[in-house]
Structures are given as C-alpha cells and as structure tokens.
Motif scaffolding. Structure first.
Motif, PDB file in Angstrom:
ATOM      1  N   LEU B 108      80.122   4.067  98.876  1.00 25.86           N
ATOM      2  CA  LEU B 108      78.914   4.879  98.777  1.00 25.86           C
ATOM      3  C   LEU B 108      78.422   5.071  97.342  1.00 25.86           C
ATOM      4  O   LEU B 108      77.270   5.402  97.127  1.00 25.86           O
ATOM      5  N   PHE B 109      79.331   4.911  96.395  1.00 25.65           N
ATOM      6  CA  PHE B 109      78.952   5.270  95.026  1.00 25.65           C
ATOM      7  C   PHE B 109      78.924   4.063  94.108  1.00 25.65           C
ATOM      8  O   PHE B 109      79.625   3.086  94.327  1.00 25.65           O
ATOM      9  N   ARG B 110      78.117   4.185  93.049  1.00 24.86           N
ATOM     10  CA  ARG B 110      78.085   3.135  92.049  1.00 24.86           C
ATOM     11  C   ARG B 110      79.456   3.034  91.388  1.00 24.86           C
ATOM     12  O   ARG B 110      80.156   4.032  91.228  1.00 24.86           O
ATOM     13  N   VAL B 111      79.783   1.789  90.979  1.00 27.01           N
ATOM     14  CA  VAL B 111      81.079   1.532  90.373  1.00 27.01           C
ATOM     15  C   VAL B 111      81.282   2.389  89.127  1.00 27.01           C
ATOM     16  O   VAL B 111      82.341   2.968  88.911  1.00 27.01           O
ATOM     17  N   GLY B 112      80.232   2.496  88.326  1.00 24.48           N
ATOM     18  CA  GLY B 112      80.341   3.280  87.097  1.00 24.48           C
ATOM     19  C   GLY B 112      80.718   4.722  87.393  1.00 24.48           C
ATOM     20  O   GLY B 112      81.574   5.304  86.729  1.00 24.48           O
ATOM     21  N   THR B 113      80.088   5.304  88.420  1.00 18.23           N
ATOM     22  CA  THR B 113      80.377   6.686  88.801  1.00 18.23           C
ATOM     23  C   THR B 113      81.862   6.845  89.129  1.00 18.23           C
ATOM     24  O   THR B 113      82.515   7.787  88.688  1.00 18.23           O
ATOM     25  N   GLN B 114      82.382   5.891  89.901  1.00 14.38           N
ATOM     26  CA  GLN B 114      83.767   6.024  90.358  1.00 14.38           C
ATOM     27  C   GLN B 114      84.759   5.854  89.216  1.00 14.38           C
ATOM     28  O   GLN B 114      85.729   6.591  89.109  1.00 14.38           O
ATOM     29  N   LEU B 115      84.502   4.848  88.357  1.00 15.40           N
ATOM     30  CA  LEU B 115      85.440   4.625  87.265  1.00 15.40           C
ATOM     31  C   LEU B 115      85.384   5.761  86.252  1.00 15.40           C
ATOM     32  O   LEU B 115      86.413   6.203  85.728  1.00 15.40           O
ATOM     33  N   LEU B 116      84.163   6.260  85.993  1.00 16.87           N
ATOM     34  CA  LEU B 116      84.049   7.373  85.039  1.00 16.87           C
ATOM     35  C   LEU B 116      84.686   8.641  85.608  1.00 16.87           C
ATOM     36  O   LEU B 116      85.211   9.459  84.862  1.00 16.87           O
ATOM     37  N   GLU B 117      84.658   8.774  86.946  1.00 21.32           N
ATOM     38  CA  GLU B 117      85.300   9.935  87.569  1.00 21.32           C
ATOM     39  C   GLU B 117      86.797   9.944  87.253  1.00 21.32           C
ATOM     40  O   GLU B 117      87.371  10.968  86.893  1.00 21.32           O
ATOM     41  N   ILE B 118      87.414   8.761  87.364  1.00 25.00           N
ATOM     42  CA  ILE B 118      88.838   8.665  87.061  1.00 25.00           C
ATOM     43  C   ILE B 118      89.083   9.052  85.608  1.00 25.00           C
ATOM     44  O   ILE B 118      89.998   9.808  85.289  1.00 25.00           O
ATOM     45  N   MET B 119      88.214   8.517  84.723  1.00 28.21           N
ATOM     46  CA  MET B 119      88.440   8.780  83.298  1.00 28.21           C
ATOM     47  C   MET B 119      88.228  10.257  82.963  1.00 28.21           C
ATOM     48  O   MET B 119      88.976  10.830  82.181  1.00 28.21           O
ATOM     49  N   ASN B 121      88.858  12.696  84.697  1.00 26.63           N
ATOM     50  CA  ASN B 121      89.968  13.501  85.170  1.00 26.63           C
ATOM     51  C   ASN B 121      91.277  13.222  84.442  1.00 26.63           C
ATOM     52  O   ASN B 121      92.145  14.057  84.405  1.00 26.63           O
ATOM     53  N   HIS B 122      91.400  12.000  83.931  1.00 26.54           N
ATOM     54  CA  HIS B 122      92.721  11.631  83.429  1.00 26.54           C
ATOM     55  C   HIS B 122      92.743  11.206  81.973  1.00 26.54           C
ATOM     56  O   HIS B 122      93.761  11.354  81.312  1.00 26.54           O
ATOM     57  N   ALA B 123      91.628  10.646  81.478  1.00 32.86           N
ATOM     58  CA  ALA B 123      91.714  10.053  80.151  1.00 32.86           C
ATOM     59  C   ALA B 123      91.529  11.113  79.069  1.00 32.86           C
ATOM     60  O   ALA B 123      90.991  12.188  79.318  1.00 32.86           O
ATOM     61  N   ALA B 124      91.978  10.768  77.888  1.00 26.26           N
ATOM     62  CA  ALA B 124      91.771  11.658  76.752  1.00 26.26           C
ATOM     63  C   ALA B 124      90.279  11.800  76.512  1.00 26.26           C
ATOM     64  O   ALA B 124      89.516  10.886  76.802  1.00 26.26           O
ATOM     65  N   PRO B 125      89.836  12.953  76.008  1.00 30.55           N
ATOM     66  CA  PRO B 125      88.400  13.125  75.797  1.00 30.55           C
ATOM     67  C   PRO B 125      87.869  12.119  74.787  1.00 30.55           C
ATOM     68  O   PRO B 125      88.620  11.574  73.986  1.00 30.55           O
ATOM     69  N   GLY B 126      86.573  11.881  74.844  1.00 28.49           N
ATOM     70  CA  GLY B 126      85.964  10.915  73.945  1.00 28.49           C
ATOM     71  C   GLY B 126      84.821  10.240  74.653  1.00 28.49           C
ATOM     72  O   GLY B 126      84.371  10.707  75.692  1.00 28.49           O
ATOM     73  N   ASP B 127      84.356   9.156  74.088  1.00 31.63           N
ATOM     74  CA  ASP B 127      83.246   8.446  74.698  1.00 31.63           C
ATOM     75  C   ASP B 127      83.781   7.567  75.829  1.00 31.63           C
ATOM     76  O   ASP B 127      84.150   6.417  75.626  1.00 31.63           O
ATOM     77  N   HIS B 128      83.828   8.139  77.036  1.00 30.22           N
ATOM     78  CA  HIS B 128      84.400   7.422  78.161  1.00 30.22           C
ATOM     79  C   HIS B 128      83.621   6.156  78.494  1.00 30.22           C
ATOM     80  O   HIS B 128      84.183   5.131  78.839  1.00 30.22           O
ATOM     81  N   ARG B 129      82.309   6.258  78.388  1.00 27.88           N
ATOM     82  CA  ARG B 129      81.474   5.129  78.774  1.00 27.88           C
ATOM     83  C   ARG B 129      81.755   3.918  77.880  1.00 27.88           C
ATOM     84  O   ARG B 129      81.935   2.804  78.367  1.00 27.88           O
ATOM     85  N   ALA B 130      81.846   4.181  76.602  1.00 33.98           N
ATOM     86  CA  ALA B 130      82.104   3.085  75.669  1.00 33.98           C
ATOM     87  C   ALA B 130      83.485   2.482  75.926  1.00 33.98           C
ATOM     88  O   ALA B 130      83.664   1.266  75.923  1.00 33.98           O
TER      89      ALA B 130
END
Lengths: 280, 320
Positions: B108-119, B121-130
C-alpha cells in the motif's frame, strides 16, 4: 487523472451514483440558500394548503401549505447527518474491535466475534422500534438503534481482512525488523483494510437513510415539523390519492438518494476490490 | 578465536499446539564471528525458519524456548523483553532479510515511506533520506531517487530483494539473518544478489547467517556451514572442510544427492520424521545406513572431528 478515477468515471452507473451523491451533499450543505422558501422548514401557510405542482411551487404544497420542493431540499441535510453519524459511530466501534479480534487468536478475539454474531442476529427495524418505545420516539433513539445493529458489519469485514494480513509476509518482515504490535496494526494493517471499509460505509450511508426514513414514516424517528422525507410520506397518507405530489416527491428523494449511494458503493467495490467484481 | 557475535548453545524449542507438543529444535549450537558468512542448511521443515524466529524473538504462537542460550555480542537475547528486543535489537543491531521479496513489503505504501519508517525508528538521527539514497546505491538499485517514490509492485523480484537488503542494512547491524533470501528469485538474479551480499559483508564487517537449502549457494557464498536435520545440529565447520570431508552420515547423504556429485538422481531413503513424533536420541538414526543399536539412546552433542569441524554422530564417540 489517476487511473482509478478514470475507471470510475467511465463506468456509467457509478458516475450516475457519484453525481446523485454529490447533488445530495451539495443540497445538504447549501440547502437553506438554495430552497425558494427556506422558512417553510417550520412555518405554515394554511391559505395555500395542498396546492398541486405549479411554477411557484414546483412540487406542490403540503397539508400546512408549505412548499414541498423547499422541504425536500431542506430534508437532505437531516438525512445525511443521521446517516453520517450512524455510519461514523458504527465504524468507530466496529473497526477497532475487528482489528483486535483479527490480529489475535486467543479467547479475546473469540469473545469479540461471538458478541458480534449476537448483535448481527438482531433485526434492525425491530430493535429500533423497541428502543424507540423504551427511550421515547426521537431521532436519537433511532440513531442509537441503527448504530447498535450496524457496527458488527464493520467488525466482520475488518476481522476477516486482518486475519488474512496477520500471516502476510510483510507483517512477518515488520516483526523481524522490530516494529511494535501497535505500529503494525495501525500503520500497516488498518490501511490495507480501508477499501472494504469504504465500500461498506458508502452502501451503509444509503441504507441508513432508508431505515431512518422508514422509522420517520412509522413515527419513531424525526418529529414534526422537521423537513424529514420519511415523515412527509407518513403525513401524506391521509391525503392520498388526491394530493399525489405530497407523497411522491419526498418518496422520490429517498429513492434517488439510496440509489445513488448504492450505485456508488457497488462501483467503488468493483474498482477497489477486483476479486469481488460482479458480472455486468 | 575472537569473541563470536552469535553464540548459540543447547537450544531447544518446542511448539505447543492442539495436537500436542512438537519438539522442533533439539540441541542447536553454533558460533558465528564478525565478518563471516555462515550457511545454515537443511531440508524443508527441519526447523531452519524456527531457529531464525527464535533468534529474533518472534516465535509463532505456542512456541516456547525450553532450554539453551542465545548470546548476541555477549547479550542474552532470550532474557530480553519483547519491548527491549524491538527498541534495541530487531532492525537495529540484527537485520532481517525475509524469504519472499515479492510479499515482504506492504503493497500500500511507497517504498521510500516504508524504508524511512524503519530508519526513523531504529537509525541514529541525521539525514535519513541521504543515508537511504546512499544505501540504495550500495545495493546497486538503479535510480534510487525515483525508487523512493515508487510502490513495491513497480519493482522486479531482484530489485525488491535489493530493497529489503537495504532495509536490513539501514542501521548498520552487527548481524544479518537472511531466511532463504534467494529462493524466490531466478538463477541469474540469485547470482547477483549473492555477490552483492558477499560484497556488503566484506565492506561492512557485519556477520551474515544465511539460511538455505541450496548447497551450491553455500559452497559459493559461505565461509562456514551448519547442517541441521529434524531440528538437530548434525555438523558444523568451515564450508570447504565440510563439503570435502563430510563426517556425519546425513551430510554425506545430502551431498550424495547433489546432481553434480551423483550419477542419476540419488535420494535419502525415508522421510523427515513428523514434528510431533520425533525419534529418540539421534533423529537421523531411522534413515541412517550405518545406524547402530545405541543410536536411539544417544544424547545429542557435537564432537570435534577436525579443526573447527564438529559432527554429532556416535561414530566419533570412541575416537574422541
């Protein structure tokens, strides 16, 4: 234009349904400004009672001399308000219960579904009449009765959809990637159940208008002098068949509104859920 | 030998269902070091996926860890709460690559939305998109910018598997577990994905636990391998040693079945025992060509048969 909307517009019955629904919504919003005699919601002019349709009164006048055309227009808001409130409340109760029951497998979900079955077994009109007797005939008791009998439909739909999605691999993957239960349910499963919910809600809007009109007709819903379509049909009975316009135009308003919502709901189901496509 | 990133010992998992208790995993042990790739091999239904799920703490309903220990980087995973696993381990320090890339993304969702959701929630803060775009370039996905705006069905199977690998890598995990990541792909795509995984492991120094039933894949990709039969670990060791000199009768039989090594189609007589009725002792004994009368009474434990090479068979009991 997104392909889904193009497909909707190419389908003639669905576009007709959409058009009717849009007209009803427009009337509900702008009714008091569109009606030629907005005061006729409550006023009475006994001097011109039961006049047949004419240029001044396109749909004729009723037993109190009120313009039926105006009252049909003004009735749209009440009908839509009732159905939106009923369907909205039914969704607010039914959807969360269906999600919880569908995602779990234990006794909680069993309990929810058996209670749902019990409510599903209640005949809508009979319960509405009984409640109206208990709480006194009013629009509120009619709406409570409609909500009580309508939420189980949403629970069942969401339950079966969620049950299928629970074992979907993307849910598995989300668990493996550390998504919480709440996140999976609300952000990933709920949106996937949206299309059947929308379809059921659209058809439910029309259906609720019909049952609300029936209750008004039976004197268990809207009360005079509300410009209610069902109530108008009820009041017209004594003047039939001479004053045919008194019953006909409010009746047609009910017919077309329900037809519009049903056509739109069917069309949406065809577009949103190709598995259920009916042969036409 | 440096400290292992994953150290499993004596793991026993059973599933309590209406039909009874299925003792799915019985005495599982393995050690995996950083930067190494271990292949976990076994027939369908031998408990490979259950093992993966046990590591991630997402066992199916009725699943229960009876005994044993799973240490991840010195942390006892079995002692952690579900909440703690979500916030500290799953997706953050252990990446997960699911089996079928065609079904593993929410349609249902764009790939970017889903991958950024994971980041988020879990990744260190910063420019997730880059960072995500950089990751997508690393998994060699064409047009990463455009990919973020597309929906899962707009990608081919191989591209989706690249997306999921990127998803597992988002937080630079110390360990990646992959549950048959190439089974659903065609052979050429499978090759590309395997090469990519190898490169990523070499680049990032993460450890990879790779579940498969394809011995060819193991031979090509993995540094070490572990063979599992009916929920018992029967042999572990460096891939080259195990393939060249298999010590457990099951491993030998399995290798003999491989089309490259046999004339005609060889198979192992009999079938894997049903999970509800596991034979006592060595579970391979009923199908074993050289089974002895003591086999059903044997308590499973791995015996050293070579450098880093262990096998669980009565044959080596006396030798050891």
């Amino acid at each position: 234009m997104p392909p889904a909307i193009r497909r909707l517009l190419r389908d003639i019955p669905t576009s007709v349904g959409l058009l009717i629904v849009l007209v009803v919504v427009a009337l509900a919003i702008a009714g008091p400004w569109l009606a030629p005699y907005p005061g006729d919601a409550s006023a009475s002019h006994l001097i011109r009672r039961l006049k047949p349709p004419s240029a001044d009164f396109p749909f004729g006048t009723d037993n109190l001399g009120r313009d039926i055309f105006s009252r049909v227009i003004l009735g749209a808001r009440g009908a839509l308000e009732v159905s939106l409130l009923v369907v909205g409340a039914s969704m607010a109760i039914g959807v969360p219960l269906g999600l919880v029951a569908g995602y779990g497998t234990g006794w909680v979900s069993e309990a929810i579904m058996r209670v749902t079955d019990v409510f599903l077994a209640l005949p809508q009109l009979v319960l509405a009449l009984a409640l109206a007797q208990m709480l006194g005939p009013s629009l509120e008791s009619a709406m409570i009765a409609l909500v009580v009998t309508y939420w189980p439909f949403f629970t069942r739909i969401v339950f079966s959809e969620t049950g299928q999605l629970r074992t979907a691999l993307f849910v598995d993957a989300l668990q493996g990637l550390g998504a919480s239960r709440t996140r999976i349910l609300l952000l990933h499963i709920l949106p996937n159940t949206a299309s059947p919910i929308i379809v059921r809600a659209t058809i439910g809007l029309g259906f609720t208008i019909l049952v609300a009109a029936t209750l008004g007709f039976l004197g268990m819903g809207a009360t005079p002098p509300d410009p209610d379509w069902g109530l108008a049909v009820a009041q017209s009975r004594t003047y039939l068949p001479a004053a045919w316009w008194f019953a006909t135009f409010p009746g047609l308003a009910i017919l077309f509104t329900v037809l519009g919502f049903n056509l739109l709901g069917d069309g949406l189901r065809d577009i949103l859920d190709p598995r259920l496509r009916r042969s036409r | 030998m440096s400290a292992p990133i994953l150290d499993v010992s004596g793991l026993r998992v059973s599933i309590h269902g209406e039909a009874g208790v299925a003792r799915i995993l019985h005495h599982i042990a393995l050690r995996l070091e950083r930067g190494r790739i271990m292949g976990l091999v076994g027939e369908s239904g031998c408990g490979k996926s259950t093992f993966i799920r046990t590591i991630l703490g997402v066992l199916a309903k009725g699943g229960r860890v009876e005994s044993g220990r799973i240490a991840f980087d010195g942390i006892d995973l079995l002692a952690m709460s579900d909440r703690a696993m979500n916030s500290q381990i799953r997706g953050r320090r252990i990446g997960f690559i699911p089996q079928d890339p065609l079904l593993a993304l929410n349609p249902l969702f764009r790939v970017g939305t889903q991958l950024l959701e994971i980041m988020r929630n879990h990744a260190a803060p910063g420019d997730h998109r880059a960072r995500l775009l950089d990751l997508l370039r690393r998994v060699q996905l064409p047009d990463p910018e455009g990919a973020l705006r597309r929906y899962p069905h707009q990608f081919s199977g191989g591209q989706r598997q690249r997306l999921l690998i990127a998803a597992a890598l988002t937080c630079a995990p110390a360990l990646i577990v992959a549950d048959e990541p190439t089974t659903a792909l065609d052979v050429t795509t499978q090759q590309q994905i395997l090469i990519l995984l190898k490169e990523l492991v070499a680049e990032t120094g993460t450890a990879l636990l790779f579940v498969t039933h394809d011995l060819g894949v193991v031979a090509q990709t993995c540094d070490e391998m572990a063979v599992i039969y009916a929920g018992q670990m029967v042999e572990t060791g460096p891939t080259r040693d195990v393939l060249a000199n298999p010590r457990h009768p099951y491993t030998r039989a399995l290798l003999a079945c491989h089309p490259d090594r046999s004339t005609g189609f060889a198979s192992i007589p009999g079938t894997v025992p049903p999970a509800l009725h596991m034979p006592p002792g060595c579970r391979f004994a009923p199908r074993c060509p050289i089974a002895q009368s003591a086999c059903p009474a044997r308590k499973p434990h791995l015996l050293t048969v070579g450098p880093d090479h262990t096998a669980d068979c009565i044959l080596y009991e006396t030798a050891a």
